[in-house]
Write a protein that holds these residues in place. Structure first.
Motif, mmCIF file in Angstrom:
data_model
loop_
_atom_site.group_PDB
_atom_site.id
_atom_site.type_symbol
_atom_site.label_atom_id
_atom_site.label_comp_id
_atom_site.label_asym_id
_atom_site.label_seq_id
_atom_site.Cartn_x
_atom_site.Cartn_y
_atom_site.Cartn_z
ATOM 1 N N THR A 1 2.025 -5.110 -15.375
ATOM 2 C CA THR A 1 1.195 -5.263 -16.570
ATOM 3 C C THR A 1 2.054 -5.791 -17.716
ATOM 4 O OG1 THR A 1 1.600 -2.952 -17.166
ATOM 5 C CG2 THR A 1 -0.389 -3.443 -15.874
ATOM 6 N N TYR B 1 3.130 -0.352 -15.850
ATOM 7 C CA TYR B 1 2.305 -0.166 -14.655
ATOM 8 C C TYR B 1 2.555 -1.329 -13.692
ATOM 9 C CZ TYR B 1 -0.153 3.218 -17.559
ATOM 10 O OH TYR B 1 -0.450 4.286 -18.379
ATOM 11 N N TRP C 1 0.707 -3.128 -10.179
ATOM 12 C CA TRP C 1 -0.430 -3.226 -9.277
ATOM 13 C C TRP C 1 0.055 -3.900 -7.998
ATOM 14 C CZ3 TRP C 1 -5.961 -3.619 -11.422
ATOM 15 C CH2 TRP C 1 -6.061 -2.959 -12.653
ATOM 16 N N GLN D 1 -2.677 1.102 -8.051
ATOM 17 C CA GLN D 1 -2.207 1.092 -9.430
ATOM 18 C C GLN D 1 -1.152 2.186 -9.586
ATOM 19 O OE1 GLN D 1 -5.159 1.950 -12.403
ATOM 20 N NE2 GLN D 1 -3.936 1.046 -14.059
ATOM 21 N N VAL E 1 -2.684 -9.696 -12.973
ATOM 22 C CA VAL E 1 -3.351 -8.879 -13.987
ATOM 23 C C VAL E 1 -3.258 -9.604 -15.325
ATOM 24 C CG1 VAL E 1 -3.463 -6.624 -15.113
ATOM 25 C CG2 VAL E 1 -2.712 -6.797 -12.731
ATOM 26 N N THR F 1 -5.028 -6.646 -19.856
ATOM 27 C CA THR F 1 -5.519 -5.757 -18.789
ATOM 28 C C THR F 1 -7.047 -5.666 -18.743
ATOM 29 O OG1 THR F 1 -5.369 -3.763 -20.154
ATOM 30 C CG2 THR F 1 -3.399 -4.381 -18.901
ATOM 31 N N TYR G 1 -8.399 -8.486 -13.558
ATOM 32 C CA TYR G 1 -7.391 -8.750 -12.537
ATOM 33 C C TYR G 1 -8.050 -9.623 -11.479
ATOM 34 C CZ TYR G 1 -8.971 -5.685 -8.690
ATOM 35 O OH TYR G 1 -9.669 -5.131 -7.652
ATOM 36 N N THR H 1 -11.636 -4.803 -15.313
ATOM 37 C CA THR H 1 -10.924 -3.523 -15.196
ATOM 38 C C THR H 1 -11.701 -2.363 -15.808
ATOM 39 O OG1 THR H 1 -9.723 -4.035 -17.231
ATOM 40 C CG2 THR H 1 -8.662 -4.637 -15.162
#
Length: 591
Positions: free
Chosen positions: A419, A424, A426, A436, A461, A465, A468, A482
């Motif tokens: 991200t 974070y 993914w 996640q 992503v 956010t 995605y 999201t």
């Protein structure tokens, strides 16, 4: 003085003639002649001093008394000199006519010598007059005339500056007479106003080039306002650029005030970003620096190159050759201070840009991996992520390059994405599951099934956010909201749930190899390496594909990678021909 001497001589001659040449008179005459010679000698000495003073004045004399003496005598003797010269000529003629018959031969010989000396003296006295002329009469009206002329010239200049507009200082006549063929080169075709236009005059061609340059490089709004305020004599702080900045708390850099049109995207083709040093192989990685106008390119030719992006020259900054590593991945980390490169080898390299130091890192401690080609990082994250074949994601510290943690997945991992804040991660696998991860706690926050994707190949992503996207082996790209994912996670009874895409893009027919969002999450770039010109740009949030670009004339080649600049002002595309294609997006004003 000359007149007195001649009168004495004539009186002496008359007395001699009357007395019949007596001895007494002869003695008297001789005495008078001797005295006259002494007087002449004194005058000659005096004259020589005058000449000396004159030479000092002309050839470097600096005595004020000498200057005053010479010029004072010249000014005072000017009228007398002209009269004496006339009278001397008349008297010399009369005396010559009277004494031709009376004087004896001896006296005539002496007289000739005296006359010669007098002529020399006269020539010396007259020479000063011919050398110098002192103008004692001044023109009183000359100063007034000069002042009037200067005033008239200044008035005329002011009138011309007010009436006439600014014109070029120099005009080339050959440019106006020349003609330029617009269809001969691909670059000049864009200057045509109509499709059938072929030739234009030289001055028209020059003006269109100027307009094209201004279109590519528009003047910023702050520069226009600064130029206007430069001619404003008012002292108000509100009229200055600094006053506007100080009178608001809004951010200095903000999103464009106008929304991006969903159907048409303006693009301007620029010179290749790597025109100074093209790659000798396909470009596998391309990325813009997060804060500077620098572009990174790397490929299987084992060379990392950095370029300065300006759209004109694109000068090469540096190139680094790795003799034992064909590069498949190269990315900026730690805010752009460092670059990490990896390939199909069990080691990778770290390049410190500020120190120009290259460090070789021997793989991941505790794991024997033959290939580290699948490496991912983020400019804001302090982690590096390496994907392995067993569904494991190994995390390494971006600062120390030490192993941190391993994130396990149930199936084989296919792609990961950080991200924007770097907190974070993914990931997606062959089993169509999306994970996640919270990197601060090294744990899985949520996991869901992607039912719309068949054998996923890549994941991305958006910076905010909000979206995605996931690409699959069939050439389909699915875009997800999201917010829906969050709602599903809250409503689901367990940790696993299904999520449906709000938009599917079917414009490409081959396997998707890459997805890239721009900084404002308004554009999504999708591309495939299997066929030529396989790249599309998707508008968000509408989910429509821009129809005007790329076109059949774009000639992108086999696209290997792509990236947007930090503020989407530029877009770079790396192809299999070793070229880094550079485009300008006029909708975004900043780099």
């Amino acid at each position: 003085m000359a007149v007195k001497k001649r009168e004495q001589k004539q009186a002496t001659k008359r007395s001699v003639a009357q007395n019949g040449g007596s001895s007494d008179n002869e003695d008297q005459v001789k005495t008078q002649k001797a005295s006259s010679k002494r007087q002449k000698k004194a005058m000659v000495d005096k004259k020589s001093r005058a000449e000396t003073d004159l030479e000092m004045l002309v050839f470097g004399g600096e005595d004020e008394d000498v200057m005053n003496n010479v010029f004072g005598k010249m000014v005072s003797n000017l009228p007398a000199a002209s009269k004496d010269s006339d009278s001397d000529q008349d008297e010399s003629e009369e005396s010559g006519s009277e004494n031709e018959e009376d004087e004896p031969e001896a006296e005539s010989k002496g007289e000739d010598e005296e006359m010669a000396e007098e002529m020399v003296e006269d020539s010396i006295e007259g020479g000063d007059d011919s050398l110098f002329f002192v103008d004692t009469v001044l023109d009183k009206n000359s100063g007034d005339e000069d002042e009037s002329e200067s005033e008239s010239e200044s008035d005329s200049d002011e009138s011309q500056s007010e009436d006439e507009q600014d014109t070029a200082a120099w005009v080339d006549e050959d440019t106006q007479q020349a003609t330029v063929a617009l269809k001969s080169k691909a670059r000049s075709r864009k200057l045509r106003e109509t499709e059938g236009e072929n030739e234009v005059a030289g001055d028209v061609y020059e003006e269109r080039l100027r307009q094209q340059f201004q279109k590519i490089n528009p003047v910023p709004k702050w520069a226009d306002k600064a130029e206007i305020n430069a001619w404003d004599d008012s002292d108000k702080e509100d009229d200055t650029v600094g006053g506007d900045l100080l009178n608001t708390t809004a951010p200095l850099i903000s999103k464009s005030s106008t929304l991006l049109a969903p159907t048409k995207l303006d693009t301007i083709r620029l010179r290749n970003a790597n025109q100074m040093a093209p790659s000798q192989s396909a470009i596998s990685s391309i990325q813009f620096h997060p804060t500077s106008s620098v572009l990174l390119t790397a490929g299987l030719d084992k060379t990392l190159r950095l370029f300065e992006v300006d759209g004109k020259d694109n000068q090469k900054i540096q190139s680094i050759y790795f003799k034992d590593l064909p590069i498949t991945s190269a990315q900026f980390i730690r805010g752009g201070q460092e670059v990490v490169v990896s390939g199909k080898r069990g080691w990778y390299y770290s390049v410190d840009i500020e120190k120009s130091a290259v460090t070789r890192i021997s793989g991941i401690p505790g794991y024997k991996m033959k290939s580290l080609e699948f490496m991912h990082s983020s400019t804001t994250s302090d982690r590096l992520a390496f994907m392995s074949n067993g569904g494991q994601i190994h995390l390494v510290s971006a600062q120390t390059k030490q192993f941190i943690h391993t994130l396990p997945m149930n199936g084989a991992v296919r792609d990961v994405a950080f991200t924007a804040d770097g907190n974070y991660l993914w990931s997606t696998g062959l089993d169509n599951e999306v994970y996640q991860w919270d990197l601060r706690q090294n744990r899985c926050l949520s996991r869901w099934h992607d039912s719309a994707t068949f054998r996923p190949t890549c994941l991305s992503v958006s910076p905010d956010t909000s979206y995605y996207a996931s690409g699959d082996n069939a050439g389909v790209v699915n875009i997800y909201d999201t917010n829906v994912v969050k709602d599903k996670r809250v409503g689901a009874s367990g940790a696993f749930y299904n999520v449906n895409a709000f938009k599917s893009i079917n414009n490409l027919t081959t396997s998707i190899q890459g997805l890239k969002f721009n900084h404002s999450s308004e554009i999504l770039g999708i591309y495939s390496r299997r066929k030529a010109d396989q790249l599309k740009l998707v508008h968000l949030p509408s989910g429509t594909v821009f129809s005007n670009w790329p076109s059949s004339k774009s000639h992108l080649g086999h696209v290997q990678c792509m990236d947007f600049s930090p503020n989407s002002g530029f877009m770079a595309i790396g192809n299999d021909g070793g070229k880094a294609l550079l485009y300008r997006l006029p909708h975004y004003q900043n780099y």
